[in-house]
Design a protein around this motif. Structure first.
Motif, PDB file in Angstrom:
ATOM      1  N   GLU A   1     -13.248  12.715  -2.960  1.00 16.85           N
ATOM      2  CA  GLU A   1     -13.360  14.148  -2.698  1.00 16.85           C
ATOM      3  C   GLU A   1     -12.130  14.953  -3.106  1.00 16.85           C
ATOM      4  O   GLU A   1     -12.221  16.153  -3.277  1.00 16.85           O
ATOM      5  N   HIS A   2     -10.980  14.291  -3.244  1.00 13.95           N
ATOM      6  CA  HIS A   2      -9.809  15.067  -3.672  1.00 13.95           C
ATOM      7  C   HIS A   2      -9.585  14.952  -5.182  1.00 13.95           C
ATOM      8  O   HIS A   2      -8.575  15.423  -5.692  1.00 13.95           O
TER       9      HIS A   2
ATOM     10  N   LEU B   1     -15.735   9.566   0.333  1.00 14.67           N
ATOM     11  CA  LEU B   1     -14.464  10.094   0.850  1.00 14.67           C
ATOM     12  C   LEU B   1     -13.294  10.000  -0.137  1.00 14.67           C
ATOM     13  O   LEU B   1     -12.606  10.997  -0.378  1.00 14.67           O
ATOM     14  N   PRO B   2     -13.029   8.825  -0.739  1.00 12.74           N
ATOM     15  CA  PRO B   2     -11.862   8.762  -1.637  1.00 12.74           C
ATOM     16  C   PRO B   2     -12.057   9.509  -2.960  1.00 12.74           C
ATOM     17  O   PRO B   2     -11.107   9.610  -3.742  1.00 12.74           O
TER      18      PRO B   2
ATOM     19  N   ALA C   1     -12.740   0.164   9.210  1.00 10.74           N
ATOM     20  CA  ALA C   1     -12.140   1.493   9.114  1.00 10.74           C
ATOM     21  C   ALA C   1     -13.083   2.500   8.467  1.00 10.74           C
ATOM     22  O   ALA C   1     -12.700   3.293   7.614  1.00 10.74           O
ATOM     23  N   LEU C   2     -14.353   2.459   8.893  1.00  8.61           N
ATOM     24  CA  LEU C   2     -15.304   3.451   8.394  1.00  8.61           C
ATOM     25  C   LEU C   2     -15.199   4.709   9.250  1.00  8.61           C
ATOM     26  O   LEU C   2     -14.791   4.656  10.403  1.00  8.61           O
ATOM     27  N   VAL C   3     -15.568   5.835   8.665  1.00  6.02           N
ATOM     28  CA  VAL C   3     -15.578   7.087   9.410  1.00  6.02           C
ATOM     29  C   VAL C   3     -16.945   7.197  10.089  1.00  6.02           C
ATOM     30  O   VAL C   3     -17.961   7.306   9.394  1.00  6.02           O
TER      31      VAL C   3
ATOM     32  N   HIS D   1      -7.725   5.927  -8.663  1.00  4.40           N
ATOM     33  CA  HIS D   1      -6.543   5.679  -7.840  1.00  4.40           C
ATOM     34  C   HIS D   1      -6.202   4.205  -7.969  1.00  4.40           C
ATOM     35  O   HIS D   1      -7.083   3.357  -7.863  1.00  4.40           O
TER      36      HIS D   1
ATOM     37  N   ARG E   1     -16.555   1.553  -0.846  1.00  2.21           N
ATOM     38  CA  ARG E   1     -15.608   2.667  -0.786  1.00  2.21           C
ATOM     39  C   ARG E   1     -14.341   2.342  -1.569  1.00  2.21           C
ATOM     40  O   ARG E   1     -13.747   3.214  -2.197  1.00  2.21           O
ATOM     41  N   ALA E   2     -13.931   1.058  -1.524  1.00  4.94           N
ATOM     42  CA  ALA E   2     -12.749   0.662  -2.275  1.00  4.94           C
ATOM     43  C   ALA E   2     -13.021   0.664  -3.767  1.00  4.94           C
ATOM     44  O   ALA E   2     -12.216   1.152  -4.562  1.00  4.94           O
TER      45      ALA E   2
ATOM     46  N   ARG F   1     -19.763   9.816   9.292  1.00  3.77           N
ATOM     47  CA  ARG F   1     -20.246   9.942   7.925  1.00  3.77           C
ATOM     48  C   ARG F   1     -21.210   8.804   7.621  1.00  3.77           C
ATOM     49  O   ARG F   1     -20.986   7.675   8.030  1.00  3.77           O
TER      50      ARG F   1
ATOM     51  N   ILE G   1      -4.622   1.953  -6.146  1.00  4.11           N
ATOM     52  CA  ILE G   1      -4.678   1.006  -5.033  1.00  4.11           C
ATOM     53  C   ILE G   1      -5.781   1.383  -4.057  1.00  4.11           C
ATOM     54  O   ILE G   1      -5.937   2.547  -3.696  1.00  4.11           O
ATOM     55  N   ALA G   2      -6.551   0.370  -3.634  1.00  5.11           N
ATOM     56  CA  ALA G   2      -7.561   0.585  -2.602  1.00  5.11           C
ATOM     57  C   ALA G   2      -7.392  -0.495  -1.549  1.00  5.11           C
ATOM     58  O   ALA G   2      -6.751  -1.509  -1.789  1.00  5.11           O
ATOM     59  N   ILE G   3      -7.969  -0.262  -0.363  1.00  2.00           N
ATOM     60  CA  ILE G   3      -7.756  -1.199   0.735  1.00  2.00           C
ATOM     61  C   ILE G   3      -9.040  -1.427   1.533  1.00  2.00           C
ATOM     62  O   ILE G   3      -9.884  -0.544   1.636  1.00  2.00           O
TER      63      ILE G   3
ATOM     64  N   ALA H   1       0.824  -1.217   0.000  1.00  3.47           N
ATOM     65  CA  ALA H   1       0.000   0.000   0.000  1.00  3.47           C
ATOM     66  C   ALA H   1       0.854   1.261   0.000  1.00  3.47           C
ATOM     67  O   ALA H   1       0.347   2.351  -0.240  1.00  3.47           O
TER      68      ALA H   1
END
Lengths: 256, 281
Positions: A97-98, A94-95, A81-83, A71, A142-143, A86, A73-75, A49
């Motif tokens: 947003e940038h 989340l992934p 590991a959720l926020v 992107h 999310r991944a 949210r 790589i995802a994990i 990673a």
């Protein structure tokens, strides 16, 4: 994308975790990594990673991801590991947003990912209201929302009750059929490995090297639990892991 | 039906179980004495009883110097409220409390986040903060009076100093307590560090910060009172001290009452904030 791990050595202070570990992970395959607990499986995943840099050796990814990939790589983590503040949809967002995406494209990706994991009804629920299985579906969505070329999974289904786990494993294979990512899954569940892997890599006791690699030649559609090839394979894997654990125990006794 | 209540309900369905009537059959004893259960109205009742006892003891005719009667306190309250003294005291106190708390909290959260987020920050600031932490901040008051004069500066600085340390540790422990795997996940997805701080770490410290606010607000209230007892014309601490010197216990009680109400209000505001900010819990 394929992954090339070339003579990697990694230590935490004086504890050598990985030593001269080399491994090829072919593009578009699911590889399960098994080994005695504490042997360095999760460390290997963190190195792939890019969360840590190996002390020596190289880790390369090769090949071009598809144009849809945001992107490479995802994990996915065992503890999801959720926020927690949210909602499901916001976690999946989340992934994204940038990245410079139009609002439309963003929403399209979120909803498509939620549909893939069958969570559209729970888009606005908060993680603490969800079952373990639903939380991990959120983690998978999310991944997948970034269309990764490589998906890393750290004991993804260990924290989920048995019945749900089998469902999730089947759903995971369906997701792979659609997306054809390269999957690297660390697990301690031998049965799981024989269900979802193209290839099973067994690591030795610490410091970990590659001990054995099995190819699972049975097509996914035929992988019933009592399939004779798989049963034999499970036995062989358990035998090797037991050997490694016992050898490790003897080394400890010899040292003391 | 009083008699039948002793009979096991299952007799109604006509399926008495032999096992129940065996001589060695015994009802399992309740052992859950510490289970939490609501006791309605008891809190209000306690308050009423305390008030009644207060009133009773003072009406027997003991001297008013020790304990004033409830109505005397109310009268003093009315008088102080009417001539504007109460508002002056309260206003002066609230202003100091607000300025001191905001100053201390802003600096404390800043330093705490620096410690929690960066190895440099930790190496530089943690020993200093740890050394400052155990010092009772009232001890700094004389120093601050020398530095800032006996006016507002010293009082605000003392409150700020008291608020600073708990907020540092709240921010620090909050930031370093954010789920490691959530941060790793965000890093794996290539999310820029600034965005990870803004969207993952800072919101994750809010529960710890709210706890820190509770602690620092009560410290601020203590330091406010202490600071106002030294060289202040107005303020609740000054009111309490002056009342004591004049043996005006009725006014003294008004001061204590207002301080109590202030503390309870702050706690209520924080509970309200918790409900809004942590609704996802």
């Amino acid at each position: 994308m394929d992954i090339l791990i070339d003579d990697v050595r990694h230590a935490y202070d004086r504890l050598i975790v990985l030593n001269s570990l080399s491994l090829d992970i072919p593009s578009g395959e699911i590889v399960c990594i098994l080994g005695p607990s504490g042997c360095g499986k999760s460390t290997l995943l963190r190195l792939i990673a890019g969360l840590e840099v190996p002390d020596s050796g190289r880790i390369l990814t090769r090949g071009n991801p598809s144009p849809r990939t945001l992107h490479p790589i995802a994990i996915v983590f065992q503890d999801f590991a959720l926020v927690p503040w949210r909602s499901v949809a916001k976690n999946v967002e989340l992934p994204l947003e940038h990245h410079a995406l139009s609002a439309q494209e963003r929403q399209r990706r979120i909803w498509s990912a939620l549909q893939q994991v069958k969570l559209t009804e729970f888009a606005h629920a908060y993680p603490n209201r969800l079952s373990g299985g639903m939380r991990q579906r959120t983690g998978l969505a999310r991944a997948l929302v970034v269309d990764p070329a490589i998906l890393l999974l750290d004991e993804p289904f260990s924290a989920i009750d048995v019945g749900t786990r089998e469902l999730l494993q089947r759903d995971f294979l369906r997701l792979w059929e659609d997306a054809r990512f390269t999957g690297v899954c660390v697990t301690h569940d031998v049965l799981e490995a024989t269900q979802i892997a193209h290839r099973i890599v067994i690591l030795s006791r610490r410091p970990a090297r590659v001990r054995t690699i099995f190819e699972v030649a049975v097509p996914f559609i035929d992988r019933r639990e009592d399939h004779p090839t798989l049963v034999a394979l499970q036995q062989a894997i358990r035998e090797i892991i037991r050997e490694e654990i016992e050898a490790g125990g003897r080394e400890l006794e010899g040292a003391s | 039906m009083a008699g039948s209540s002793k009979v096991h309900p299952r007799t109604k369905t006509g399926s008495v179980d032999q096992r129940e009537t065996r001589p060695d059959a015994e009802q399992v004893r309740y052992r859950g004495e510490f289970n939490s259960r609501p006791v309605p109205h008891l809190s209000l009742l306690t308050l009423a009883v305390v008030l009644a006892l207060w009133w009773a003891t003072t009406s027997v005719g003991t001297s008013a110097i020790g304990v004033p009667a409830p109505y005397e306190v109310m009268t003093a309250f009315g008088a102080l409220a009417r001539n504007g003294e109460l508002l002056k005291h309260l206003g002066a106190s609230l202003q100091r409390l607000f300025l001191g708390w905001v100053l201390g909290a802003v600096c404390g959260v800043g330093v705490g986040l620096a410690i929690g987020l960066s190895s440099w920050g930790r190496a530089i600031a943690l020993p200093l903060v740890s050394a400052l932490f155990p010092v009772p901040k009232v001890a700094l008051l004389p120093l601050f009076i020398l530095w800032f004069g006996i006016g507002e500066g010293a009082k605000v600085a003392t409150i700020a100093a008291g608020v600073f340390s708990p907020m540092v540790f709240a921010a620090y422990s909050g930031a370093s307590g954010v789920d490691r795997n959530v941060v790793r996940m965000a890093q794996t997805f290539g999310i820029p560090s600034s965005m990870i701080i803004w969207k993952v770490i800072l919101p994750g410290t809010i529960p710890a910060l709210l706890n820190g606010c509770r602690i620092s607000c009560s410290i601020a209230l203590i330091l406010l009172t202490a600071a106002e007892m030294i060289g202040a014309q107005h303020g609740l601490g000054a009111l309490v001290l002056a009342s004591g010197n004049l043996m005006r216990t009725d006014q003294l009680f008004v001061g204590i009452l207002i301080l109590s109400i202030l503390g309870v209000s702050v706690s209520g505001i924080l509970s309200f904030l918790e409900r809004i900010l942590l609704h996802w819990r």
